[in-house]
Design a protein around this motif. Structure first.
Motif, PDB file in Angstrom:
ATOM      1  N   TYR A  24       0.851  -1.186   0.000  1.00 12.40           N
ATOM      2  CA  TYR A  24       0.000   0.000   0.000  1.00 12.40           C
ATOM      3  C   TYR A  24       0.888   1.238   0.000  1.00 12.40           C
ATOM      4  O   TYR A  24       2.002   1.210   0.537  1.00 12.40           O
ATOM      5  N   LYS A  25       0.382   2.314  -0.601  1.00 14.29           N
ATOM      6  CA  LYS A  25       1.145   3.558  -0.655  1.00 14.29           C
ATOM      7  C   LYS A  25       0.292   4.729  -0.211  1.00 14.29           C
ATOM      8  O   LYS A  25      -0.938   4.703  -0.312  1.00 14.29           O
ATOM      9  N   GLY A  26       0.964   5.771   0.267  1.00 13.31           N
ATOM     10  CA  GLY A  26       0.260   6.992   0.646  1.00 13.31           C
ATOM     11  C   GLY A  26       1.243   8.129   0.814  1.00 13.31           C
ATOM     12  O   GLY A  26       2.465   7.939   0.708  1.00 13.31           O
ATOM     13  N   LEU A  27       0.725   9.323   1.072  1.00 12.60           N
ATOM     14  CA  LEU A  27       1.582  10.483   1.310  1.00 12.60           C
ATOM     15  C   LEU A  27       2.198  10.357   2.704  1.00 12.60           C
ATOM     16  O   LEU A  27       1.507  10.067   3.681  1.00 12.60           O
ATOM     17  N   CYS A  28       3.487  10.579   2.793  1.00 15.92           N
ATOM     18  CA  CYS A  28       4.195  10.428   4.062  1.00 15.92           C
ATOM     19  C   CYS A  28       3.708  11.468   5.076  1.00 15.92           C
ATOM     20  O   CYS A  28       3.668  12.662   4.769  1.00 15.92           O
ATOM     21  N   PRO A  29       3.362  11.048   6.283  1.00 18.52           N
ATOM     22  CA  PRO A  29       2.909  12.005   7.303  1.00 18.52           C
ATOM     23  C   PRO A  29       4.047  12.706   8.037  1.00 18.52           C
ATOM     24  O   PRO A  29       3.805  13.569   8.873  1.00 18.52           O
TER      25      PRO A  29
ATOM     26  N   MET B  36       5.411   3.649   1.915  1.00 18.13           N
ATOM     27  CA  MET B  36       4.991   2.301   1.554  1.00 18.13           C
ATOM     28  C   MET B  36       4.697   1.477   2.808  1.00 18.13           C
ATOM     29  O   MET B  36       5.430   1.545   3.787  1.00 18.13           O
ATOM     30  N   VAL B  37       3.613   0.705   2.768  1.00 17.58           N
ATOM     31  CA  VAL B  37       3.232  -0.175   3.874  1.00 17.58           C
ATOM     32  C   VAL B  37       3.171  -1.603   3.348  1.00 17.58           C
ATOM     33  O   VAL B  37       2.484  -1.876   2.361  1.00 17.58           O
ATOM     34  N   SER B  38       3.906  -2.493   4.004  1.00 16.56           N
ATOM     35  CA  SER B  38       3.950  -3.891   3.577  1.00 16.56           C
ATOM     36  C   SER B  38       3.142  -4.754   4.546  1.00 16.56           C
ATOM     37  O   SER B  38       3.560  -4.966   5.691  1.00 16.56           O
ATOM     38  N   PRO B  39       1.978  -5.266   4.118  1.00 17.44           N
ATOM     39  CA  PRO B  39       1.188  -6.119   5.009  1.00 17.44           C
ATOM     40  C   PRO B  39       1.832  -7.475   5.264  1.00 17.44           C
ATOM     41  O   PRO B  39       1.577  -8.102   6.289  1.00 17.44           O
ATOM     42  N   THR B  40       2.669  -7.937   4.336  1.00 15.15           N
ATOM     43  CA  THR B  40       3.308  -9.242   4.529  1.00 15.15           C
ATOM     44  C   THR B  40       4.400  -9.174   5.591  1.00 15.15           C
ATOM     45  O   THR B  40       4.529 -10.055   6.429  1.00 15.15           O
ATOM     46  N   LYS B  41       5.212  -8.118   5.547  1.00 11.65           N
ATOM     47  CA  LYS B  41       6.277  -7.966   6.538  1.00 11.65           C
ATOM     48  C   LYS B  41       5.832  -7.178   7.766  1.00 11.65           C
ATOM     49  O   LYS B  41       6.554  -7.098   8.761  1.00 11.65           O
ATOM     50  N   GLN B  42       4.630  -6.554   7.684  1.00  8.04           N
ATOM     51  CA  GLN B  42       4.109  -5.750   8.789  1.00  8.04           C
ATOM     52  C   GLN B  42       5.044  -4.596   9.146  1.00  8.04           C
ATOM     53  O   GLN B  42       5.302  -4.309  10.319  1.00  8.04           O
ATOM     54  N   ILE B  43       5.546  -3.933   8.107  1.00  2.00           N
ATOM     55  CA  ILE B  43       6.400  -2.766   8.304  1.00  2.00           C
ATOM     56  C   ILE B  43       6.039  -1.687   7.294  1.00  2.00           C
ATOM     57  O   ILE B  43       5.390  -1.955   6.280  1.00  2.00           O
ATOM     58  N   CYS B  44       6.466  -0.462   7.610  1.00  2.00           N
ATOM     59  CA  CYS B  44       6.226   0.664   6.709  1.00  2.00           C
ATOM     60  C   CYS B  44       7.510   1.470   6.580  1.00  2.00           C
ATOM     61  O   CYS B  44       8.389   1.400   7.451  1.00  2.00           O
ATOM     62  N   LYS B  45       7.604   2.241   5.485  1.00  2.00           N
ATOM     63  CA  LYS B  45       8.804   3.062   5.289  1.00  2.00           C
ATOM     64  C   LYS B  45       8.544   4.137   4.249  1.00  2.00           C
ATOM     65  O   LYS B  45       7.874   3.890   3.245  1.00  2.00           O
ATOM     66  N   CYS B  46       9.078   5.328   4.537  1.00  2.00           N
ATOM     67  CA  CYS B  46       9.068   6.397   3.543  1.00  2.00           C
ATOM     68  C   CYS B  46      10.428   6.391   2.847  1.00  2.00           C
ATOM     69  O   CYS B  46      11.463   6.508   3.506  1.00  2.00           O
ATOM     70  N   PHE B  47      10.416   6.273   1.526  1.00  2.00           N
ATOM     71  CA  PHE B  47      11.668   6.212   0.789  1.00  2.00           C
ATOM     72  C   PHE B  47      12.170   7.599   0.395  1.00  2.00           C
ATOM     73  O   PHE B  47      13.129   7.718  -0.356  1.00  2.00           O
ATOM     74  N   ALA B  48      11.526   8.627   0.935  1.00  2.00           N
ATOM     75  CA  ALA B  48      12.017   9.990   0.738  1.00  2.00           C
ATOM     76  C   ALA B  48      12.732  10.474   1.995  1.00  2.00           C
ATOM     77  O   ALA B  48      13.894  10.866   1.944  1.00  2.00           O
TER      78      ALA B  48
ATOM     79  N   GLY C 201       9.124   1.767  10.023  1.00  2.00           N
ATOM     80  CA  GLY C 201       9.391   0.684  10.960  1.00  2.00           C
ATOM     81  C   GLY C 201       8.146  -0.161  11.159  1.00  2.00           C
ATOM     82  O   GLY C 201       7.320  -0.302  10.258  1.00  2.00           O
ATOM     83  N   THR C 202       8.003  -0.713  12.347  1.00  2.00           N
ATOM     84  CA  THR C 202       6.821  -1.502  12.676  1.00  2.00           C
ATOM     85  C   THR C 202       5.669  -0.568  13.031  1.00  2.00           C
ATOM     86  O   THR C 202       5.827   0.657  13.077  1.00  2.00           O
ATOM     87  N   ALA C 203       4.523  -1.163  13.345  1.00  2.00           N
ATOM     88  CA  ALA C 203       3.383  -0.358  13.786  1.00  2.00           C
ATOM     89  C   ALA C 203       3.731   0.419  15.052  1.00  2.00           C
ATOM     90  O   ALA C 203       3.307   1.563  15.229  1.00  2.00           O
TER      91      ALA C 203
END
Length: 684
Positions: A41-46, A56-68, A73-75
């Motif tokens: 999943y993707k969205g605007l970085c808060p 980017m949010v990865s439901p399989t790894k249960q982690i998120c990261k802004c590549f900018a 990290g985790t939830a």
């Protein structure tokens, strides 16, 4: 697996239960508008002003990261950053969301006593804050004296509520009496510093009424409880989590003449250490993170006035020198700080305190001196927010430039000029970023009309002195932490059988990060199976065990403390049937480790199933053994650079030159051996 407990006594099993129930898409989706993008999943970085979806949010790894901006990290990490809460608070937030009861282990008697004491002190302080605030708003003296004082300073009611300002009645034991009536023990009124035990006292002959009031309240008897803040307006201190840790009390303007202490603050206690706290941090932390900048002022009213003016990213150290604890607390939210003080001599002196410590901790410093006669409080009351912000933008000065102007303005004496330049160069030398350091030095040379090479040599002397000090400290630590190395494994494990002795790892090395990534992603996986030791035993080695064993052969370790702990724990848990390195570290009770692990676990690019390259047998062995050799190569090349630097500095000391040439020759031979092994590995 060993049971690990958090600082708040939540056991590991409960943490695992919370994390198993957590769906990171749901959690992030409460704050960010997400859309499906393949498996992610993707969205605007808060966390920064994002215009194109980079979060980017990865439901399989249960982690998120802004590549900018790199946040993620985790939830738990996401909640800590977004809501500016602690690790424990984030876990409790998730437990509430998913209706999970938090189980806590049985405490020892000593732990119960310590926890009970701290909790009791927090409870008493919270009650006192509410009581002071109630007196201010509802008591006749509170309204006529306290509230009138705040309004005379132009402080609005909404700001009074925001900072929970209060008033303490003039009666000697008003708070003590009300607290004990409400069921709070005398013990905790004393331990928090809300009260003290007064002794029989007679005011000196000729004392003024003000002195009598502040030094010896009438009617005091031995052992009687006396309110510390009586007759003062109250400023509660909230820590970063919002708990009341202390109070500041200010005597009113009409009574300041002849009073030794205009402000009275809480004494140090089990829950309050003044060098670790900053006034306004709780009310300001979100604004600091959002603006990526913090203003440092001196007093309570400076913080409050700037909030009222619309500038909320501000804290005060209340006139004390900045400590490393306070700096690191601020560094959690930003690396940019503006020292904002009034333009008199005391204000300029305050701006100079602790600046080298700020620079050494990686903070970017600017200084803003207000017009003479104004402090942040008075200036904020005279200007609207936009006017204040415009003034800040136009007049803030880089710290090195400020120090240069301050120390050298009107100085013509060569000795004083030399001392001033030395002080400036010393400040530059503590900056950790070499590019920033060189830029400052070049700018300094241009401003001062000084020879840049001379300044470089002076700066290098300071840097060398600091490095030598740190080297001796590390050497001492290493001598105290020698490991007993077991019998060697056969050459098929990839060990070079070369001795690197005590060479230092490269700080922030890319190879070091890749090795840490291998520990997180594959630390529990078997790398070598059925290896035969010299005594004929058959053993297996996991990725973590191999990395640890190989580095220990030459006394090497990671430069990053977080990586060192991760490797140690991965080795400790290797062989346990339910140990999975990635999930273990992403759920680690140390939130720094969980955040690092999440960043190491995530990949920016994920190939679709049709394009994914299948893994070949031996890929992991080749990858890990190559990384270990690369790490050794980094260490050796770093050592060669250090020897070359020492050769340049040795000058005509031929004995030292000869010693260094011998060291360089041996190190070069190690480098060549490693290069051949890396070349063979690549060809293979």
């Amino acid at each position: 697996m060993k049971k690990t407990y958090l600082c708040n006594m939540i056991d590991r099993a409960t943490v695992d239960k919370i994390m198993d129930a957590t769906n990171i898409v749901d959690v992030v989706g409460d704050f960010v508008n997400l859309r499906k993008a393949g498996v992610n999943y993707k969205g605007l970085c808060p966390f920064h002003d994002d215009t194109t979806p980079s979060f980017m949010v990865s439901p399989t790894k249960q982690i998120c990261k802004c590549f900018a901006c790199g946040k993620g990290g985790t939830a738990v990490n996401f909640l800590m950053e977004h809501e500016q809460i602690t690790y424990v608070e984030a876990l409790r937030w998730l437990a509430r969301k998913y209706n999970i009861e938090i189980e806590e282990r049985e405490l020892t008697q000593e732990e119960k006593q310590q926890q009970s004491e701290r909790e009791s002190m927090f409870v008493v302080n919270e009650w006192a804050k509410t009581w002071f605030h109630h007196i201010l708003k509802n008591d006749s003296d509170g309204i006529a004296i306290g509230l009138q004082y705040f309004r005379s300073r132009g402080i609005r009611d909404d700001i009074i509520e925001k900072f929970q300002l209060g008033y303490a009645p003039r009666k000697r034991d008003a708070l003590a009496e009300a607290a004990q009536k409400a069921g709070y023990k005398e013990e905790f009124l004393l331990k928090t510093g809300l009260c003290f035990e007064s002794a029989p006292h007679s005011a000196p002959e000729g004392a003024t009424n003000v002195q009598k009031f502040n030094e010896a309240p009438s009617g005091a008897v031995g052992g009687a409880l006396t309110d510390r803040y009586r007759g003062r307006v109250i400023f509660p201190w909230l820590n970063v989590s919002g708990k009341v840790v202390a109070f500041g009390g200010r005597v009113l303007d009409s009574r300041t003449k002849g009073v030794a202490q205009k402000y009275v603050n809480s004494p140090d206690s089990a829950i309050y250490h003044k060098e670790r706290e900053l006034y306004g941090i709780f009310q300001s932390k979100r604004a600091i993170a959002k603006e990526d900048c913090v203003f440092m002022v001196e007093g309570y009213t400076d913080v409050i006035a700037m909030h009222q003016c619309g500038i909320e990213n501000v804290v005060a150290n209340s006139g004390t020198s900045l400590s490393v604890y306070q700096i690191r607390l601020l560094h959690r939210f930003t690396e940019n700080i503006v020292l904002l003080y009034d333009g008199d001599e005391a204000g300029i002196h305050a701006a100079m305190r602790g600046t080298d410590m700020l620079l050494a901790e990686g903070m970017n410093i600017k200084v803003l001196i207000l017009p003479d006669g104004d402090d942040p409080d008075s200036f904020a009351r005279k200007h609207h927010a936009e006017e204040f912000k415009a003034y800040i933008k136009e007049h803030q000065t880089d710290f090195i430039q400020f120090k240069t102007n301050l120390l050298l303005k009107g100085v013509t004496d060569p000795v004083k000029r030399s001392e001033a330049i030395g002080s400036i160069v010393k400040s530059i030398s503590v900056i950790t970023d070499p590019i920033k350091r060189d830029t400052y030095l070049h700018d300094c040379a241009m401003r001062l009309g000084a020879n840049e090479q001379t300044l470089i040599n002076t700066m290098n002397n300071y840097i060398r002195a600091n490095k030598e000090k740190r080297r001796k400290e590390r050497e001492h630590e290493r001598n105290n932490e020698q490991h007993q190395v077991p019998g060697s494994f056969p050459a098929e494990t990839g060990h070079t059988n070369t001795e690197l002795h005590a060479l230092l790892p490269v700080q922030g090395s890319k190879v070091e990060r890749l090795l840490a990534q291998a520990i997180v992603r594959h630390g529990d996986e078997i790398l070598f199976d059925n290896l035969e030791t010299e005594d004929g035993q058959k053993v297996s080695m996991t990725v973590a065990q191999y990395i640890d064993y190989d580095l220990l052969q030459d006394g090497l370790q990671f430069s990053d403390e977080c990586y060192r702990q991760m490797l140690s724990e991965a080795v400790e848990h290797s062989g346990e049937p339910d140990f999975k390195a990635e999930s273990y570290f992403m759920r680690h009770p140390n939130h720094r480790i969980s955040e690092v692990a999440a960043n190491l676990a995530i990949s920016r690019y994920q190939l679709s199933a049709s394009m994914d390259v299948p893994k070949r047998e031996g890929d992991l062995v080749r990858h890990v053994t190559h990384l270990v050799l690369d790490f050794r190569m980094d260490v050796v090349e770093q050592q060669m650079k250090l020897i070359q630097q020492e050769l340049r500095e040795a000058g005509s000391d031929m004995k030292r030159v000869k010693e260094l040439m011998e060291q360089y020759k041996k190190t070069q031979e190690l480098r060549n051996t490693l290069a051949r092994q890396l070349g063979n590995d690549v060809i293979a």
